[in-house]
Design a protein around this motif. Sequence first.
Motif, PDB file in Angstrom:
ATOM      1  N   ASN A  87       3.795   0.136  -5.660  1.00  0.00           N
ATOM      2  CA  ASN A  87       3.474   1.108  -6.647  1.00  0.00           C
ATOM      3  C   ASN A  87       2.724   0.389  -7.696  1.00  0.00           C
ATOM      4  O   ASN A  87       1.838   0.734  -8.597  1.00  0.00           O
ATOM      5  N   TYR A  90      -0.780  -1.014  -6.915  1.00  0.00           N
ATOM      6  CA  TYR A  90      -1.727   0.108  -6.775  1.00  0.00           C
ATOM      7  C   TYR A  90      -1.741   0.779  -8.105  1.00  0.00           C
ATOM      8  O   TYR A  90      -2.943   1.122  -8.223  1.00  0.00           O
ATOM      9  N   LEU A 187      -4.818  11.343   5.540  1.00  0.00           N
ATOM     10  CA  LEU A 187      -5.126  10.097   4.646  1.00  0.00           C
ATOM     11  C   LEU A 187      -5.797  10.803   3.340  1.00  0.00           C
ATOM     12  O   LEU A 187      -6.551  11.730   3.346  1.00  0.00           O
ATOM     13  N   LEU A 189      -7.356  10.122  -0.469  1.00  0.00           N
ATOM     14  CA  LEU A 189      -7.964   8.818  -1.054  1.00  0.00           C
ATOM     15  C   LEU A 189      -8.541   9.123  -2.214  1.00  0.00           C
ATOM     16  O   LEU A 189      -8.348  10.151  -2.816  1.00  0.00           O
ATOM     17  N   PHE A 198      -9.812   3.909  -2.190  1.00  0.00           N
ATOM     18  CA  PHE A 198      -8.406   3.595  -2.079  1.00  0.00           C
ATOM     19  C   PHE A 198      -7.809   4.854  -1.062  1.00  0.00           C
ATOM     20  O   PHE A 198      -7.690   5.900  -1.211  1.00  0.00           O
ATOM     21  N   GLY A 200      -4.943   6.081   2.049  1.00  0.00           N
ATOM     22  CA  GLY A 200      -3.432   5.894   2.153  1.00  0.00           C
ATOM     23  C   GLY A 200      -2.759   7.064   1.841  1.00  0.00           C
ATOM     24  O   GLY A 200      -3.185   8.110   1.661  1.00  0.00           O
ATOM     25  N   ASN A 201      -1.181   6.845   1.747  1.00  0.00           N
ATOM     26  CA  ASN A 201      -0.502   7.960   1.190  1.00  0.00           C
ATOM     27  C   ASN A 201      -0.472   9.187   2.174  1.00  0.00           C
ATOM     28  O   ASN A 201      -0.820  10.362   1.697  1.00  0.00           O
ATOM     29  N   SER A 211       4.125   4.137   0.352  1.00  0.00           N
ATOM     30  CA  SER A 211       3.156   3.916   1.579  1.00  0.00           C
ATOM     31  C   SER A 211       2.137   2.967   1.218  1.00  0.00           C
ATOM     32  O   SER A 211       1.504   3.259   0.154  1.00  0.00           O
ATOM     33  N   LYS A 212       1.692   2.095   2.110  1.00  0.00           N
ATOM     34  CA  LYS A 212       0.850   1.139   1.790  1.00  0.00           C
ATOM     35  C   LYS A 212      -0.564   1.727   1.441  1.00  0.00           C
ATOM     36  O   LYS A 212      -0.987   2.885   2.253  1.00  0.00           O
ATOM     37  N   ARG A 213      -1.387   1.190   0.683  1.00  0.00           N
ATOM     38  CA  ARG A 213      -2.793   1.593   0.302  1.00  0.00           C
ATOM     39  C   ARG A 213      -3.601   0.523   0.527  1.00  0.00           C
ATOM     40  O   ARG A 213      -3.311  -0.570   0.407  1.00  0.00           O
ATOM     41  N   SER A 215      -7.448  -0.676  -0.534  1.00  0.00           N
ATOM     42  CA  SER A 215      -8.689  -0.482  -1.158  1.00  0.00           C
ATOM     43  C   SER A 215      -9.907  -1.380  -0.349  1.00  0.00           C
ATOM     44  O   SER A 215      -9.648  -2.406  -0.006  1.00  0.00           O
TER      45      SER A 215
END
Length: 284
Positions: A87, A90, A187, A189, A198, A200-201, A211-213, A215
């Motif tokens: 986080n 991010y 997804l 964005l 970006f 993910g999540n 949760s991995k994001r 870019s």
Amino acid sequence: MKLQRILNNIGWDGLLLGTAGISAIILSLLDFSTLIQLTPDPAIRIALSGIGLLLGAIVAQTASRRAEIQEIKNAIGVAESEVMLDNITYGQKLYLHALNTKRFISNTLLTASVPSSRGGYGFSGSQKDVHQAIYHRVIKGEIEFRHVVIIYHKQLLADTIFKLLLHDGFKFYIRHYEPPPKAIPVLNLVSFDDEEFFIGNFHTGSSAGYSKRLSIREPNLAEILKNYWQVHWSLAIPLNEGIIIDWTELRRIGTKLGMDDKEFDELVLQVKSEVQAAKRKFQR
């Protein structure tokens, strides 16, 4: 235009070198003019000027090369991507992009089906600086912010009302979808000027952790993701079209969440109070 591209690619290292170079030139000129006396030796004055000019040349050449490399990447469609594993990273990336985006930010929040234990309407935690940067840039008229949300619970309704009131009268637009019976992994964005995204999540529960994001900046993918966003936006229900808050629609959402008129009105009063407190804090 070429000069603008070069300036956009100076970077922090170039800024520091450039500042040092300009400082050296100014000091040498002041010494030559006898306004200040750094050294009686003319050779040292000339050397100081030369150092300043050399640093300036290095900065200009480096920025020019960076601009040319970026143009080549754009021309051949080279992707720039990075996976953010926590986080903090991010939040830092979002913050830098929020400061530097030129026209608009587009955002989705489609899977927050479980209330957060943190609260704070997004103005706390790892993304606090991001939201404050967006607030300041929106109210200055520098950028536009567009947000699509699915409001699953009362906390998210309060968060939405908070954002609407905080940015009331400015180009901060929110639209929403009706929540499905069960949240669907989608997804989410965030995009900046439809150039960098970006992604993910997509988790819908409260126990997934971070949760991995990803870019990514790549022209062909950007075109697809831009169209994906436009579909989300065009089919969603506006909550402040024309910068006028639709309280009828917000009350209807509250009713669907089990709130009566009294509870909804009390929520709005509470949020208004917190908006005023936030504005006072941001103006310090």
